[in-house]
Design a protein around this motif. Structure first.
Motif, PDB file in Angstrom:
ATOM      1  N   ARG A 102      33.022  34.627  44.686  1.00 52.47           N
ATOM      2  CA  ARG A 102      34.064  35.148  43.808  1.00 52.47           C
ATOM      3  C   ARG A 102      35.354  35.372  44.587  1.00 52.47           C
ATOM      4  O   ARG A 102      35.317  35.851  45.715  1.00 52.47           O
ATOM      5  N   LYS A 103      36.465  35.071  43.960  1.00 53.76           N
ATOM      6  CA  LYS A 103      37.740  35.313  44.624  1.00 53.76           C
ATOM      7  C   LYS A 103      37.937  36.805  44.835  1.00 53.76           C
ATOM      8  O   LYS A 103      37.586  37.614  43.971  1.00 53.76           O
TER       9      LYS A 103
ATOM     10  N   ASP B 167      40.503  38.573  44.622  1.00 52.90           N
ATOM     11  CA  ASP B 167      41.387  39.224  43.653  1.00 52.90           C
ATOM     12  C   ASP B 167      40.906  39.035  42.215  1.00 52.90           C
ATOM     13  O   ASP B 167      41.592  39.435  41.270  1.00 52.90           O
ATOM     14  N   ALA B 168      39.730  38.441  42.038  1.00 50.14           N
ATOM     15  CA  ALA B 168      39.311  38.016  40.694  1.00 50.14           C
ATOM     16  C   ALA B 168      39.276  39.167  39.689  1.00 50.14           C
ATOM     17  O   ALA B 168      39.822  39.036  38.582  1.00 50.14           O
ATOM     18  N   MET B 169      38.658  40.264  40.045  1.00 51.07           N
ATOM     19  CA  MET B 169      38.506  41.326  39.049  1.00 51.07           C
ATOM     20  C   MET B 169      39.855  41.954  38.676  1.00 51.07           C
ATOM     21  O   MET B 169      40.070  42.325  37.533  1.00 51.07           O
TER      22      MET B 169
ATOM     23  N   LEU C 104      42.565  40.323  38.487  1.00 52.79           N
ATOM     24  CA  LEU C 104      43.244  39.355  37.616  1.00 52.79           C
ATOM     25  C   LEU C 104      42.627  39.342  36.220  1.00 52.79           C
ATOM     26  O   LEU C 104      43.341  39.327  35.216  1.00 52.79           O
ATOM     27  N   VAL C 105      41.306  39.347  36.142  1.00 52.75           N
ATOM     28  CA  VAL C 105      40.702  39.291  34.798  1.00 52.75           C
ATOM     29  C   VAL C 105      40.927  40.595  34.043  1.00 52.75           C
ATOM     30  O   VAL C 105      40.884  40.612  32.807  1.00 52.75           O
ATOM     31  N   CYS C 106      41.157  41.676  34.755  1.00 51.37           N
ATOM     32  CA  CYS C 106      41.399  42.946  34.078  1.00 51.37           C
ATOM     33  C   CYS C 106      42.886  43.205  33.828  1.00 51.37           C
ATOM     34  O   CYS C 106      43.262  44.268  33.341  1.00 51.37           O
TER      35      CYS C 106
ATOM     36  N   LYS D  83      45.543  43.543  35.876  1.00 53.67           N
ATOM     37  CA  LYS D  83      46.243  44.524  36.710  1.00 53.67           C
ATOM     38  C   LYS D  83      47.677  44.067  36.996  1.00 53.67           C
ATOM     39  O   LYS D  83      47.965  42.865  37.039  1.00 53.67           O
TER      40      LYS D  83
ATOM     41  N   GLY E 173      46.812  31.270  43.213  1.00 53.55           N
ATOM     42  CA  GLY E 173      45.762  31.146  42.213  1.00 53.55           C
ATOM     43  C   GLY E 173      44.691  30.207  42.707  1.00 53.55           C
ATOM     44  O   GLY E 173      43.575  30.152  42.185  1.00 53.55           O
TER      45      GLY E 173
END
Lengths: 156, 767
Positions: B13-14, B16-18, B20-22, B24, B495
């Motif tokens: 998993r990246k 910064d993934a969470m 980005l999906v949330c 922030k 990205g």
């Protein structure tokens, strides 16, 4: 002019200009997840819920939100983290800029149709553009999440 | 480091993934100071004009307006906005603001004010009287035209690229090997056609944007959505005519780049405002501005001549590219090179002679820039289409003609700077793609009996991994308390996930968990120098720097451990949790070692390594498309796309897959949907996402991606690049399938239903 509305369940009273767009108002109110990708209602990045229905906040005047309940991704922390983890596990978030609008519309879809077919998924989310992912990773993430929800026995 | 790899080629998993999906707040406009002046630009309505008079008096009186700048206010030293290593091949042909307008969208004036409304009002109140001039709109007639796009004396080219502003030439040149004429004459079949590709837009979801402020030390701090922090620093110093030491450039999360942000599209404007006013300022481009005053792909017209034998042996290629750089020369001299140098080598096996000639011309349309593929995409569309036609003429299976002629491992390619292919799995890519697609089982064309025809098509592609002998990547790795590491980089995660993939390399080398590596970048003050994230360089060049830096840090850590354990450092073994003696008898934990490094220590625990590669190993791929053409309407539906990629060792198996799928989708857009038209006055019609149709998830069909591994010994853990090669196969593969369906070759992109239907009707008339 004055409006009064609920943003993520919090009552807000604010002075706005008659031509203020909902997207700009929400960003001013600290809802930075709401993004603008175009000015022509084509990209879906600015999707928020107005009384639980997804709308393009770039195409709604803030004045029209008077008396209504607006929900942005900031107000859906648990659902965002729950579903978002499946997108993250595919690496499909990529640059992430389109994610908030995509997440909002996907969550709306899960609520409306907890067991969609692939074609229904593509149809429902066709207004959410993404330039990075080629959409396949998002599809894998959605399907993995739906499988998880089914396994859990509950709804999406 | 010879042990089994644990973090390489994993679906990690990246980092910064969470966030980005949330949703922030991590992007430029989320973090820009609230008190920024709003900066907007007045754009030229004319393709070619001189400003005779400009009156900003009324506009300045609008309450809230801070400043309005015109050509009279800016430094008079020309520069380029291209993010390239100095001295840039792109000519110095820009001023921040110029008196001469060179395209519809060129910048007339900068307006800065307290709020958007005031700025919008002021923009409308600026009165400009133009002397409208005849524009150069047809790039086929630009070279040696009477009208010059850059007649100014102050225009200059820093490099020998065959540029001449008195001839509207941004670059020109020739590269050749072998006796082309003799070989061509000896060939049994010679085919020649002309191909045309348009000025496609990267259309990243986050448009161009920058903010600037003055820091504690009176320096200009520019935060920008950019792929190239160090080049931006240099370009701003040139543009503003101030010392580079006065400028700091950093980047937040970037909402997509694809090469667009390898050009300083927005940076100079708010930077100029802030430098003048000493107030923070930001410029957020609208989508319309991004579409009309951005940095799209170079429009190219390519004349390709292929000489072959009746058995399909390809012996000679003659390639001429005419590239349209538009009003300014950003990336003009370099993109054109790839149209030949990254297409011709695909057919290296039996190639006896080639010639690659090119002209890059100035015209009065939007300036082009860098877009994923960087000229290779255009060239590969042309050459792959040509080879498909050759196979068709000779009655040879298009896969078989490729098997006969394709470049293979170990070969040296004269058309690719005489580089040897250390790692090339192109043959296996084609073989695997055939299996996955069912190539041998499917007919070229199948009438479905309902007015629709299904057909298949294929293409191969290559790219590079960084610019050989030029791109520089650096990494700084630092040991901290508890034994965690900070990895500083100047490469830009846009990205693509390089913060994560470079951390994977570091964690693999340091034999620690990924969470133990913190990544920081990119910031021109604190990051080690990196050319930037472009030219498919990051994993291959910067990744190698990370690997080398880690190796060096391990040596330093062993010295500290040796001091603690009282034994020679060369007898120590580095393990995940610490450093031990060879017999395992004595051991110091990483935490203890880190603690000691901060107490009475004189051994270095922060290492910076800089790396550059003399070669640019190409990644390869094969793509196969199945389309269904509606013979009544000309509509083309993409049913299935198979892609098999050789990127050496994939570092992150998820991210290489998504890179590939994303690149394919952009290639599909270029092939079928994304069009550019200019009206008689040079204005672009497709100036919004309403008209410029990037693919939705209903348009991309089914994408099936696999990888064929190879091991590039000069890359980190055997890796080559992935980011660009993946956009190159859809256009020629789809054009091939459309031919097989309709009997008509489409040599101009995009292949729209109108063109397909008109083609069918024309062919029926001819028969």
């Amino acid at each position: 002019m004055q409006i009064e509305l609920w943003i993520n369940e919090k009552k807000v009273r604010a002075a706005i200009e008659p031509d203020t767009l909902l997207i700009d108002f929400l960003r001013e109110q600290g809802c930075s997840s709401v993004k603008r990708g175009c000015e022509t209602s084509n990209c879906g990045l600015c999707t928020v819920f107005m009384d639980e229905k997804p709308v393009l906040s770039c195409s709604v005047l803030a004045a029209r939100a008077d008396g209504h309940h607006i929900v942005t991704l900031e107000g859906l922390k648990e659902e965002a983290e729950g579903f978002g983890a499946y997108i993250a596990d595919q690496g499909a978030e990529q640059c992430g800029f389109c994610n908030p609008g995509f997440m909002m519309n996907a969550i709306a879809m899960f609520r409306e149709n907890p067991d969609p077919t692939d074609d229904e998924i593509r149809e429902y989310l066709s207004g959410n553009l993404c330039r990075c992912s080629g959409y396949e990773g998002q599809m894998r993430g959605i399907k993995a999440y739906l499988a998880f929800c089914r396994q859990k026995g509950g709804q999406a | 480091m010879e042990k089994k790899l644990s973090l390489i080629n994993q679906p990690i998993r990246k980092k910064d993934a969470m966030a980005l999906v949330c949703g922030k707040p991590v992007y430029l406009d989320d973090i820009a100071p609230k008190d920024c002046l709003i900066v907007k630009l007045l754009h030229s309505p004319h393709a070619h004009a001189l400003i005779e008079e400009i009156d900003t008096g009324a506009a300045e009186k609008v309450p809230g307006i801070e400043a309005i700048y015109t050509y009279k206010d800016v430094p008079q030293k020309r520069f380029t906005m291209a993010g390239q290593t100095y001295p840039e091949p792109s000519p110095y042909d820009r001023l921040i603001l110029d008196r001469r307008m060179r395209f519809v969208g060129d910048v007339v004036a900068i307006v800065a004010g307290e709020n958007e409304k005031a700025v919008d009002r002021a923009l409308k109140l600026i009165k400009v009287r133009y002397q409208v001039l005849e524009p150069v709109l047809d790039f086929r007639r630009a070279k040696d035209a009477d009208v010059l796009v850059h007649p100014e004396e102050s225009w200059r080219a820093l490099c020998e690229v065959g540029a001449d502003n008195r001839r509207n030439l941004c670059a020109s040149g020739v590269d050749e090997d072998g006796n082309l004429q003799t070989v061509m004459e000896d060939c049994e079949i010679v085919l020649e056609h002309t191909f045309h590709t348009k000025a496609n837009q990267q259309a990243m979801m986050e448009t161009f944007r920058t903010y600037a402020s003055i820091d504690t030390y009176g320096r200009l701090h520019v935060v920008s959505s950019t792929q190239i922090v160090f080049h931006v620093r240099r370009i701003l110093a040139h543009a503003l005519d101030i010392p580079k030491s006065k400028i700091r450039v950093s980047k937040p999360r970037i909402g997509g780049g694809f090469g667009a942000k390898q050009t300083c599209v927005t940076e100079v404007f708010p930077a100029f405002v802030t430098w003048k006013t000493k107030k923070p300022a930001k410029l957020i481009f609208t989508r319309q501005e991004s579409q009309t005053a951005g940095s799209p792909r170079h429009e190219m017209e390519m004349r390709v001549k292929v000489g072959a034998m009746r058995d399909g042996t390809i012996r000679a290629v003659d390639f001429y590219t005419l590239s349209n750089t538009g009003a300014y020369g950003e990336h003009g001299p370099t993109t054109v090179g790839l149209s030949g140098h990254k297409s011709i080598p695909l057919y290296n096996a039996n190639l006896e002679a080639f010639r690659f000639q090119y002209d890059v011309v100035y015209t009065n349309v939007q300036a082009a820039g860098a877009y994923r593929g960087y000229g290779a995409t255009q060239g590969i569309f042309a050459l792959e289409s040509m080879v498909n036609e050759l196979a068709d003429r000779l009655g040879i299976d298009p896969a078989v003609i490729r098997e006969k002629n394709m470049i293979r491992e170990g070969q040296v390619a004269a058309s690719y700077y005489n580089e040897q292919m250390n790692a090339c799995a192109l043959d296996r890519c084609v073989a695997r793609a055939k299996e996955m697609f069912g190539w041998d089982e499917k007919p070229l064309r199948q009438d479905m009996g309902n007015g629709k025809v299904r057909a298949k098509g294929m293409a191969m592609a290559m790219q590079g991994s960084g610019i050989s002998g030029m791109d520089v990547g650096s990494a700084t790795i630092k040991l901290n308390d508890d034994g965690f590491y900070v990895l500083s980089i100047g490469a830009a995660d846009m990205g693509t996930g390089c913060d994560t993939t470079l951390a994977q390399i570091a964690a693999e080398c340091m034999e620690c968990d990924l969470d133990n590596v913190i990544v920081y970048g990119a910031d021109s003050d604190s990051s080690p120098y990196d050319s930037g994230s472009y030219a498919s360089s990051t994993i291959y060049v910067t990744g190698k720097a990370v690997e080398k830096a880690c190796r060096e840090l391990r040596e330093h850590m062993s010295v500290i451990a040796a001091g603690i354990l009282d034994c020679p450092p060369q007898e120590l073994i580095f393990a995940a949790d610490g450093v031990a003696t060879a017999d395992g008898g004595k051991k110091v934990s990483l935490g203890e070692l880190a603690e000691r490094s901060m107490n009475g220590n004189t051994e270095t625990v922060q290492v910076t390594v800089t790396h550059s590669s003399p070669v640019s190993p190409p990644p390869f791929m094969a793509g196969m498309a199945e389309v269904e053409v509606d013979m009544e309407t000309g509509a083309v539906e993409l049913l299935d796309y198979v892609a098999v990629v050789d990127c050496g060792t994939p570092i992150n198996s998820n991210l290489v897959r998504v890179q590939t799928e994303g690149g394919l989708a952009q290639g599909i857009g270029m092939a079928l949907y994304e069009d550019i038209h200019y009206d008689a006055k040079g204005r672009i019609a497709e100036d919004s996402l309403m008209q410029y149709k990037i693919p939705t998830r209903l348009d991309t069909g089914r994408l099936r991606v696999e990888f064929e591994g190879s091991y590039e010994k000069t890359g980190p853990f055997g890796a080559k690049s992935i980011g660009e090669v993946v956009i190159n196969t859809p256009a020629p593969a789809i054009a091939h399938a459309v031919y097989n369906a309709t009997g008509v070759w489409h040599r101009e992109l995009p292949i729209t239903p109108e063109k397909v239907l008109m083609g069918i009707l024309r062919r029926e008339k001819e028969e």
